[in-house]
Design a protein around this motif. Structure first.
Motif, PDB file in Angstrom:
ATOM      1  N   VAL A   1      78.584  -4.387  25.138  1.00 33.53           N
ATOM      2  CA  VAL A   1      77.574  -3.335  24.971  1.00 33.53           C
ATOM      3  C   VAL A   1      76.178  -3.935  24.849  1.00 33.53           C
TER       4      VAL A   1
ATOM      5  N   ARG B   1      73.863  -1.867  27.373  1.00 27.11           N
ATOM      6  CA  ARG B   1      74.424  -1.450  28.654  1.00 27.11           C
ATOM      7  C   ARG B   1      74.769   0.037  28.660  1.00 27.11           C
ATOM      8  N   GLN B   2      74.845   0.632  27.469  1.00 31.10           N
ATOM      9  CA  GLN B   2      75.209   2.054  27.343  1.00 31.10           C
ATOM     10  C   GLN B   2      74.727   2.543  25.993  1.00 31.10           C
ATOM     11  N   ASP B   3      74.766   3.842  25.776  1.00 30.47           N
ATOM     12  CA  ASP B   3      74.434   4.387  24.462  1.00 30.47           C
ATOM     13  C   ASP B   3      75.386   3.792  23.431  1.00 30.47           C
TER      14      ASP B   3
ATOM     15  N   GLY C   1      71.181   3.658  26.014  1.00 28.28           N
ATOM     16  CA  GLY C   1      71.396   2.609  26.985  1.00 28.28           C
ATOM     17  C   GLY C   1      70.080   2.183  27.611  1.00 28.28           C
TER      18      GLY C   1
END
Length: 490
Positions: A73, A337-339, A349
């Motif tokens: 992440v 890379r994302q929420d 993100g």
């Protein structure tokens, strides 16, 4: 009161001194360490503005470790790694999560523990040659001397021999130009970075020359299938049996990126660590004399040898403490890379996080007298993996940590066995803040040590042992802990 279960980044307090348009870029450029330490009162997170962009700085050890361990992440990214990629491409230290695991598997054999003894012998020999080249009364440009030492050692471990003298000097000069430009380029908006200023042209020339040097060595090695028993041969021969796409070996581009990564990492960061260690010893003569007594007893008139590492406990603690006070990577960035949620705050993100080993290493609630050089704080105490992070943590922890530590301990031993180091002048020496905490401009005076006696005992008797400071509140003291407390792999 904000509900922390649904808090957003906007609820994170904004650091003071933000300016219109520039945000916090000005205080970061003027005195970055003072600005970073001014944020130590924020125990979880604080927002920073870099021009039009906003980043969240993580100040809590547990949250920092959470970021390091979840690289799926919290990926390598942000302004620091964007600038580094300009030079070394998508090497192991800069590539994204999608590329990392394969590259790590291919690079891991080059740093297997069985290879450290061979690398260590190279380090010890290079340090001995460097120490023997000095003369009584010399005033050293310490960083330049350490760069020459680590360049020679890195070249031999990577390429089975040093580059020609002219090429080595050019590589040193190019590296100095590149490293000194990183931090300013990181703080400069993209539009201004593209302007063809004299500094940019100089930077581009240095980057291109260094890349060409490495690519030439790789091309010669590709044409010669002989196993040279060096790091580059291992990289060329490495096979990833877990590859799912048929790419089981490093391509020429990947090989060049990895070679540049290990060249710059093995040379510049270790040289700076050694320079800071020598500075700390010169300004703490009681520790220096104790370390000289240790080297006299262990070396017994001989030369440093990797087999002696378990007996060089104080040398290892000096290196550990140096990395606490002056971690080469004083600031790091990550990109989501994302929420994701961190510390009860929902982050979007694409957000940028800032992490600072320098901040954590000097927090008074984590270390007694955090600004004091005290190698004995590590006597019997292993560094805590949340509060001591000079090499990062998790899957992205520096693959060459033991490589660097072995080099630093052996080199330090070779130098103090021969020389007494004293400061030049009485003004405190301050780091030059770049991507690393540079020691450029540091000068020390050498005095030859007189040794005598059949056992090789030195002129200086060991100073009385000071009472060890209480270890970090997070550290654990383990009965029968290893003498060398710097082996703290994940």
């Amino acid at each position: 009161m904000t509900d922390t279960r649904t808090a957003t980044a906007a609820s994170v307090p904004l650091a003071p001194r933000a300016l219109p348009l520039l945000g916090h870029a000005l205080p970061l450029l003027r005195d970055p360490l003072a600005f970073i330490m001014s944020l130590s009162g924020y125990r979880t997170m604080v927002r920073l503005r870099l021009g039009p962009s906003t980043a969240v700085m993580v100040c809590d050890p547990a949250l920092t470790r959470q970021v390091f361990l979840n690289d799926r992440v919290f990926d390598k990214g942000g302004p620091i790694y964007d600038r580094i990629r300009e030079v070394i491409g998508d090497g192991l230290s800069t590539c994204s999560y999608d590329l990392h695991r394969r590259q790590r598997r291919l690079c891991q054999p080059s740093f297997h523990p069985t290879r450290l003894a061979g690398y260590g012998a190279v380090f010890a020999r290079a340090a001995e040659l460097k120490a023997a080249s000095w003369r009584d009364g010399d005033i050293l440009d310490v960083t330049q001397e350490m760069m020459t030492l680590t360049t020679r050692a890195t070249m031999e471990t990577m390429f089975s021999g040093a580059l020609p003298a002219q090429t080595m000097r050019r590589a040193l000069d190019d590296t100095a130009i590149i490293v000194s430009a990183f931090f300013r380029r990181m703080m400069t908006p993209a539009l201004l970075r593209r302007l063809p200023t004299p500094q940019k042209r100089r930077y581009d020339r240095a980057r291109n020359r260094l890349s060409a040097t490495i690519e030439q060595v790789i091309a010669e090695r590709r044409a010669d299938p002989t196993d040279h028993a060096d790091l580059l041969s291992t990289l060329v021969a490495a096979v990833d049996e877990e590859s799912q796409d048929g790419q089981k070996q490093l391509s020429d581009t990947e090989l060049a990126d990895e070679a540049l990564t290990f060249f710059l990492g093995g040379m510049e960061t270790t040289a700076i660590t050694l320079a800071w260690a020598l500075h700390l010893l010169a300004t703490n003569p009681d520790v220096q004399h104790r370390l000289q007594a240790e080297t006299d007893a262990v070396l017994a008139g001989g030369k440093p040898d990797p087999a002696q590492l378990p007996s060089l406990g104080l040398a290892a603690r000096v290196v550990t403490e140096t990395l606490r006070l002056y971690p080469p990577a004083w600031m790091m960035t990550r990109t989501l890379r994302q929420d994701a949620e961190l510390g009860g705050v929902r982050l979007k993100g694409g957000s940028t996080l800032v992490l600072s080993p320098y901040l954590l290493h000097r927090r008074s609630d984590l270390y007694d007298e955090p600004d004091r050089f005290d190698p004995d704080r590590w006597d019997g105490a292993q560094p805590d993996r949340a509060t001591y992070i000079p090499f990062g943590a998790g899957a992205r922890k520096c693959i060459g940590d033991q490589f660097a530590l072995t080099e630093a301990i052996l080199a330090l031993t070779a130098i103090v066995a021969r020389w007494e180091l004293t400061p030049v002048g009485d003004q405190p020496f301050q780091p030059k803040v770049e991507t690393s905490l540079s020691s450029r401009g540091l000068r020390l005076r050498l005095s030859e040590r007189r040794t005598g006696g059949a056992d090789g005992a030195g002129l200086h008797a060991a100073a009385p042992r000071s009472t060890p400071a209480r270890p970090s509140a997070q550290s654990s003291t383990q009965p029968g802990a290893a003498t060398c407390p710097v082996k703290h792999s994940e």
